[in-house]
Design a protein around this motif. Structure first.
Motif, PDB file in Angstrom:
ATOM      1  N   VAL A  26       1.330  -0.809  -0.173  1.00 32.82           N
ATOM      2  CA  VAL A  26      -0.099   0.225  -0.069  1.00 32.82           C
ATOM      3  C   VAL A  26       0.720   1.424  -0.124  1.00 32.82           C
ATOM      4  N   GLY A  27       1.780   1.381   0.688  1.00 27.76           N
ATOM      5  CA  GLY A  27       2.967   2.611   1.154  1.00 27.76           C
ATOM      6  C   GLY A  27       3.934   2.713  -0.594  1.00 27.76           C
ATOM      7  N   ALA A  28       3.893   1.880  -1.039  1.00 31.55           N
ATOM      8  CA  ALA A  28       4.748   1.985  -2.282  1.00 31.55           C
ATOM      9  C   ALA A  28       3.810   2.005  -3.925  1.00 31.55           C
ATOM     10  N   MET A  34       2.574   9.067  -5.916  1.00 33.76           N
ATOM     11  CA  MET A  34       3.437  10.764  -5.576  1.00 33.76           C
ATOM     12  C   MET A  34       3.744  11.578  -6.759  1.00 33.76           C
ATOM     13  N   VAL A  35       4.271  10.651  -7.494  1.00 30.86           N
ATOM     14  CA  VAL A  35       5.140  10.506  -8.231  1.00 30.86           C
ATOM     15  C   VAL A  35       5.154  11.139 -10.190  1.00 30.86           C
ATOM     16  N   VAL A  40      -1.525   5.997 -13.761  1.00 31.17           N
ATOM     17  CA  VAL A  40      -1.063   5.110 -13.900  1.00 31.17           C
ATOM     18  C   VAL A  40      -2.023   3.692 -13.998  1.00 31.17           C
ATOM     19  N   THR A  41      -1.617   2.689 -14.843  1.00 32.10           N
ATOM     20  CA  THR A  41      -2.598   1.554 -15.411  1.00 32.10           C
ATOM     21  C   THR A  41      -2.563   0.740 -14.153  1.00 32.10           C
ATOM     22  N   GLY A  80      -9.470   7.266 -17.124  1.00 31.64           N
ATOM     23  CA  GLY A  80      -8.894   7.225 -18.030  1.00 31.64           C
ATOM     24  C   GLY A  80      -7.981   6.054 -17.903  1.00 31.64           C
ATOM     25  N   GLY A  81      -8.211   5.199 -17.588  1.00 29.91           N
ATOM     26  CA  GLY A  81      -7.721   3.256 -17.562  1.00 29.91           C
ATOM     27  C   GLY A  81      -6.988   3.901 -16.306  1.00 29.91           C
ATOM     28  N   GLY A  82      -6.497   4.774 -15.713  1.00 27.19           N
ATOM     29  CA  GLY A  82      -5.367   4.416 -15.019  1.00 27.19           C
ATOM     30  C   GLY A  82      -5.586   5.058 -13.111  1.00 27.19           C
ATOM     31  N   TRP A  83      -4.619   5.523 -12.189  1.00 29.32           N
ATOM     32  CA  TRP A  83      -4.747   6.065 -11.082  1.00 29.32           C
ATOM     33  C   TRP A  83      -3.819   6.429 -10.568  1.00 29.32           C
ATOM     34  N   ARG A  84      -4.563   7.852 -10.094  1.00 28.75           N
ATOM     35  CA  ARG A  84      -3.389   9.000  -9.753  1.00 28.75           C
ATOM     36  C   ARG A  84      -3.638   9.897  -8.312  1.00 28.75           C
ATOM     37  N   PHE A  85      -3.592  10.286  -7.331  1.00 34.56           N
ATOM     38  CA  PHE A  85      -3.706  11.513  -6.273  1.00 34.56           C
ATOM     39  C   PHE A  85      -4.662  12.773  -6.813  1.00 34.56           C
ATOM     40  N   TYR A  86      -5.750  12.821  -6.502  1.00 37.25           N
ATOM     41  CA  TYR A  86      -5.898  14.094  -7.222  1.00 37.25           C
ATOM     42  C   TYR A  86      -7.064  15.098  -5.990  1.00 37.25           C
ATOM     43  N   SER A  87      -7.057  16.385  -5.599  1.00 37.20           N
ATOM     44  CA  SER A  87      -7.127  17.017  -5.315  1.00 37.20           C
ATOM     45  C   SER A  87      -8.816  16.553  -4.406  1.00 37.20           C
TER      46      SER A  87
END
Length: 105
Positions: A26-28, A34-35, A40-41, A80-87
């Motif tokens: 989870v941390g990884a 974060m970067v 990212v898929t 869009g088929g991937g994951w990332r952080f958002y506000s």
């Protein structure tokens, strides 16, 4: 035995076990999210962490639930088929004011 040439060194993989990291997989996943600048898929995350896609999918769900409560200024979303952080949407007025004040002045 000679030192590896630069091209050979670039081909070497970084060896690690996400289970040895303080936050585990989870941390990884959070660290990678974060970067990234683009979503990212699950497959890319699974490949980088050498974990099954199903496991990564489960961890992403856990992360998403952890940050969905609005107690954090961010959340994780699949877009869009991937994951990332958002506000987090609850903080949109603050983010909007920041952007308008800092970047447009």
């Amino acid at each position: 035995m000679s030192e590896p040439r630069p091209a050979e060194a670039e081909e070497q993989q970084i060896a690690f076990d996400v289970g040895d990291l303080p936050g585990g997989a989870v941390g990884a996943i959070e660290a990678v999210l974060m970067v990234v600048e683009e979503p990212v898929t699950e497959l890319a995350l699974a490949t980088a962490l050498e974990r099954p896609v199903e496991e990564v999918r489960g961890h992403l769900g856990t992360i998403q639930q952890r940050y969905a409560d609005g107690q954090h200024g961010f959340t994780v979303r699949e877009v869009g088929g991937g994951w990332r952080f958002y506000s987090h949407a609850a903080y949109a007025p603050v983010v909007e004011r920041f952007v308008l004040t800092i970047f447009l002045n």
